[in-house]
Design a protein around this motif. Structure first.
Motif, PDB file in Angstrom:
ATOM      1  N   LYS A 178      18.120  -0.236 -23.262  1.00  0.00           N
ATOM      2  CA  LYS A 178      19.366  -0.523 -23.217  1.00  0.00           C
ATOM      3  C   LYS A 178      19.805  -0.691 -21.671  1.00  0.00           C
ATOM      4  N   ARG A 179      19.396   0.077 -20.791  1.00  0.00           N
ATOM      5  CA  ARG A 179      19.747  -0.009 -19.355  1.00  0.00           C
ATOM      6  C   ARG A 179      19.131  -1.338 -18.842  1.00  0.00           C
ATOM      7  N   LEU A 180      18.221  -1.951 -19.612  1.00  0.00           N
ATOM      8  CA  LEU A 180      17.613  -3.069 -19.135  1.00  0.00           C
ATOM      9  C   LEU A 180      18.407  -4.434 -19.321  1.00  0.00           C
ATOM     10  N   LYS A 181      19.269  -4.272 -20.422  1.00  0.00           N
ATOM     11  CA  LYS A 181      19.910  -5.435 -21.053  1.00  0.00           C
ATOM     12  C   LYS A 181      20.915  -6.098 -20.025  1.00  0.00           C
ATOM     13  N   PHE A 182      21.597  -5.597 -19.136  1.00  0.00           N
ATOM     14  CA  PHE A 182      22.495  -6.099 -18.104  1.00  0.00           C
ATOM     15  C   PHE A 182      21.585  -7.083 -17.333  1.00  0.00           C
ATOM     16  N   PRO A 183      20.470  -6.375 -16.720  1.00  0.00           N
ATOM     17  CA  PRO A 183      19.870  -7.007 -15.810  1.00  0.00           C
ATOM     18  C   PRO A 183      19.018  -8.457 -16.334  1.00  0.00           C
ATOM     19  N   LEU A 184      18.477  -8.107 -17.449  1.00  0.00           N
ATOM     20  CA  LEU A 184      17.755  -9.363 -18.254  1.00  0.00           C
ATOM     21  C   LEU A 184      18.994 -10.385 -18.697  1.00  0.00           C
ATOM     22  N   GLU A 185      19.922 -10.059 -18.751  1.00  0.00           N
ATOM     23  CA  GLU A 185      21.014 -11.055 -19.327  1.00  0.00           C
ATOM     24  C   GLU A 185      21.481 -12.006 -18.198  1.00  0.00           C
ATOM     25  N   VAL A 186      21.604 -11.165 -17.105  1.00  0.00           N
ATOM     26  CA  VAL A 186      21.905 -11.966 -16.009  1.00  0.00           C
ATOM     27  C   VAL A 186      20.851 -13.084 -15.608  1.00  0.00           C
ATOM     28  N   VAL A 187      19.465 -12.655 -15.771  1.00  0.00           N
ATOM     29  CA  VAL A 187      18.415 -13.468 -15.570  1.00  0.00           C
ATOM     30  C   VAL A 187      18.595 -14.561 -16.658  1.00  0.00           C
ATOM     31  N   ASP A 188      18.730 -14.511 -17.717  1.00  0.00           N
ATOM     32  CA  ASP A 188      19.060 -15.391 -18.866  1.00  0.00           C
ATOM     33  C   ASP A 188      19.818 -16.229 -18.560  1.00  0.00           C
ATOM     34  N   GLU A 189      20.977 -15.845 -17.933  1.00  0.00           N
ATOM     35  CA  GLU A 189      22.243 -16.698 -17.756  1.00  0.00           C
ATOM     36  C   GLU A 189      22.105 -17.598 -16.627  1.00  0.00           C
ATOM     37  N   VAL A 190      21.297 -16.993 -15.596  1.00  0.00           N
ATOM     38  CA  VAL A 190      21.069 -17.918 -14.577  1.00  0.00           C
ATOM     39  C   VAL A 190      20.115 -18.941 -14.779  1.00  0.00           C
ATOM     40  N   LYS A 191      18.977 -18.510 -15.615  1.00  0.00           N
ATOM     41  CA  LYS A 191      18.292 -19.541 -15.883  1.00  0.00           C
ATOM     42  C   LYS A 191      18.673 -20.720 -16.904  1.00  0.00           C
ATOM     43  N   ARG A 192      19.615 -20.239 -17.754  1.00  0.00           N
ATOM     44  CA  ARG A 192      20.403 -21.239 -18.501  1.00  0.00           C
ATOM     45  C   ARG A 192      20.849 -22.244 -17.525  1.00  0.00           C
ATOM     46  N   VAL A 193      21.586 -21.727 -16.489  1.00  0.00           N
ATOM     47  CA  VAL A 193      22.448 -22.492 -15.832  1.00  0.00           C
ATOM     48  C   VAL A 193      21.440 -23.475 -15.060  1.00  0.00           C
ATOM     49  N   VAL A 194      20.479 -23.039 -14.624  1.00  0.00           N
ATOM     50  CA  VAL A 194      19.646 -23.848 -13.694  1.00  0.00           C
ATOM     51  C   VAL A 194      18.825 -25.360 -14.619  1.00  0.00           C
ATOM     52  N   LYS A 195      18.583 -24.571 -15.962  1.00  0.00           N
ATOM     53  CA  LYS A 195      18.107 -25.791 -16.956  1.00  0.00           C
ATOM     54  C   LYS A 195      19.013 -26.736 -17.137  1.00  0.00           C
ATOM     55  N   SER A 196      20.386 -26.439 -16.858  1.00  0.00           N
ATOM     56  CA  SER A 196      21.629 -27.468 -17.343  1.00  0.00           C
ATOM     57  C   SER A 196      21.830 -28.202 -16.060  1.00  0.00           C
ATOM     58  N   HIS A 197      21.805 -27.902 -14.936  1.00  0.00           N
ATOM     59  CA  HIS A 197      22.332 -28.406 -13.745  1.00  0.00           C
ATOM     60  C   HIS A 197      21.290 -28.846 -12.580  1.00  0.00           C
ATOM     61  N   ALA A 198      20.133 -28.292 -12.630  1.00  0.00           N
ATOM     62  CA  ALA A 198      19.183 -28.431 -11.536  1.00  0.00           C
ATOM     63  C   ALA A 198      17.738 -28.885 -12.271  1.00  0.00           C
ATOM     64  N   ASP A 199      16.912 -29.588 -11.312  1.00  0.00           N
ATOM     65  CA  ASP A 199      15.426 -30.048 -11.965  1.00  0.00           C
ATOM     66  C   ASP A 199      14.677 -28.907 -11.786  1.00  0.00           C
ATOM     67  N   GLU A 200      13.356 -28.892 -12.277  1.00  0.00           N
ATOM     68  CA  GLU A 200      12.370 -27.937 -12.284  1.00  0.00           C
ATOM     69  C   GLU A 200      12.094 -27.257 -10.910  1.00  0.00           C
ATOM     70  N   SER A 201      12.365 -27.883  -9.649  1.00  0.00           N
ATOM     71  CA  SER A 201      12.125 -27.591  -8.428  1.00  0.00           C
ATOM     72  C   SER A 201      13.016 -26.447  -8.177  1.00  0.00           C
ATOM     73  N   PHE A 202      14.108 -26.057  -8.716  1.00  0.00           N
ATOM     74  CA  PHE A 202      14.900 -24.944  -8.295  1.00  0.00           C
ATOM     75  C   PHE A 202      14.210 -23.497  -8.522  1.00  0.00           C
ATOM     76  N   ILE A 203      14.399 -22.784  -7.415  1.00  0.00           N
ATOM     77  CA  ILE A 203      13.636 -21.606  -7.566  1.00  0.00           C
ATOM     78  C   ILE A 203      14.456 -20.501  -7.955  1.00  0.00           C
ATOM     79  N   ILE A 204      14.017 -19.496  -8.767  1.00  0.00           N
ATOM     80  CA  ILE A 204      14.832 -18.337  -9.176  1.00  0.00           C
ATOM     81  C   ILE A 204      13.909 -17.159  -9.033  1.00  0.00           C
ATOM     82  N   GLY A 205      14.404 -16.167  -7.809  1.00  0.00           N
ATOM     83  CA  GLY A 205      13.651 -15.113  -7.424  1.00  0.00           C
ATOM     84  C   GLY A 205      14.499 -13.532  -8.055  1.00  0.00           C
ATOM     85  N   TYR A 206      13.880 -12.645  -8.165  1.00  0.00           N
ATOM     86  CA  TYR A 206      14.691 -11.287  -8.505  1.00  0.00           C
ATOM     87  C   TYR A 206      14.179 -10.224  -7.550  1.00  0.00           C
ATOM     88  N   ARG A 207      15.219  -9.645  -6.849  1.00  0.00           N
ATOM     89  CA  ARG A 207      14.843  -8.551  -6.081  1.00  0.00           C
ATOM     90  C   ARG A 207      15.200  -7.249  -6.639  1.00  0.00           C
TER      91      ARG A 207
END
Length: 373
Positions: free
Chosen positions: A198-227
């Motif tokens: 359950k403590r993982l839920k927020f970090p992973l949902e942020v990742v999913d939302e960022v990925k969703r936006v990238v899929k909608s607004h950018a092409d495959e060249s856009f980089i997503i990293g996580y620190r």
């Protein structure tokens, strides 16, 4: 160039075929130097120009995704579409020097100074103050949590519009995403807290939302990293075992890279697993070639950078080294590594192109850099 360091200058290609000219990354470093309205200042742009020429990729200082997530005085904003022109100046500045530009996005959570956020109210997963702090945050409601998740996506969209090559989700160093993952700061009993899963839920949902936006607004060249930070000293706190679970989950998220935040690249785990191997070794075993890892921490010399690559990381990030020696990469490439400056002279602010607020921090913070007269 010394042939021993050739590997530092090998190209690196992400899975989306975006190529870096070498394996050296400028680490994200707060510079406290933005304009009062949240726009990037000319002094910041000059600072990045001075340090972006040699490296393959620049990860910027963090930008906040909501007004109540501002973590530092002089931090530039990413919380409004009005900031897109400002962000574009920054991305253009970095890319014009030949480096890829990645915007680090974050929310400070309970680490935000109350005097720089709306109404002086700070928020976190729970109403638990950070160790050594008297500032007690308010626990976020589920609606507020969902709004912040959406805000990470909105700032990603702005990064795309501003021409950045990617974003890095800041899940490290005690800020909000880290706070949700930590059993110290997260004492919730709903779907966002309690068990490790359950403590993982927020970090992973942020990742999913960022990925969703990238899929909608950018092409495959856009980089997503996580620190991420692998452990924390507080009890209760994140253990290495916890982090290996996080890293395993992130490695299946089809990200472009992970970036571990360490003070010492070769450090061993504090707790949760045996200390027979370094943290980097455990991370690489868990990732198991599913995505690249950027290593950082007390990598000063080209010999140390090469040793880090030999350990198995794909890229090395330099922070303090580029503050003291903006030409670190160029000097190594030209075989002039003996000329690399390893101290910060109080006389060299103009030469190093460091803005006044950051300069004062560097000069007055003991133990951060070796300062000489």
């Amino acid at each position: 160039m010394n042939s021993d360091y050739k590997a530092l200058f090998d190209n690196f290609t992400f899975k989306n075929n975006i190529q870096l000219k070498n394996r050296i990354v400028m680490a994200p470093m707060t510079n406290y130097s933005s304009n009062s309205d949240g726009t990037v200042s000319d002094a910041e742009l000059d600072y990045y120009i001075r340090r972006s020429k040699g490296v393959g990729m620049v990860i910027t200082a963090c930008t906040y995704v909501t007004p109540n997530g501002k973590g530092f005085k002089g931090e530039f904003a990413g919380d409004s579409d009005d900031m897109i022109p400002s962000l574009k100046k920054l991305s253009d500045t970095i890319k014009n020097q030949g480096a890829k530009a990645v915007l680090q996005i974050f929310h400070g959570g309970r680490a935000c100074p109350p005097d720089i956020v709306p109404n002086g109210k700070i928020f976190s997963a729970s109403d638990i103050a950070a160790e050594g702090s008297s500032n007690i945050p308010q626990a976020l409601t589920e609606d507020q949590i969902n709004d912040i998740i959406i805000a990470f996506g909105d700032t990603t969209r702005r990064a795309i519009s501003a021409g950045f090559d990617g974003v890095e989700i800041h899940g490290a160093n005690g800020y909000l995403i880290h706070q949700f993952f930590s059993p110290h700061s997260n004492r919730r009993e709903d779907e966002f807290g309690g068990s490790l899963e359950k403590r993982l839920k927020f970090p992973l949902e942020v990742v999913d939302e960022v990925k969703r936006v990238v899929k909608s607004h950018a092409d495959e060249s856009f980089i997503i990293g996580y620190r991420f930070s692998p452990e924390e000293p507080s009890t209760p706190g994140i253990t290495m075992k916890d982090t290996l679970k996080l890293v395993d989950e992130l490695s299946d998220k089809d990200l472009d890279y992970l970036h571990v935040s360490l003070m010492d690249f070769w450090s061993k785990p504090r707790r949760g697993v045996e200390d027979t191997k370094t943290r980097i070794e455990y991370l690489l075993e868990t990732i198991n070639n599913r995505l690249p890892l950027i290593g950082v921490g007390s990598i000063h010399t080209p010999k140390e950078a090469k040793k880090a690559l030999d350990e198995g990381v794909d890229m090395v990030a330099l922070g303090r080294e580029l503050l003291m020696e903006p030409d670190w990469v160029e000097k190594v490439k030209e075989g002039k590594e003996s000329e690399i400056v390893t101290t910060l002279s109080k006389k060299d602010q103009d030469k190093l192109v460091i803005p006044d607020p950051l300069w004062k921090k560097l000069i007055n913070t003991k133990g951060w850099l070796p300062v000489v007269d």
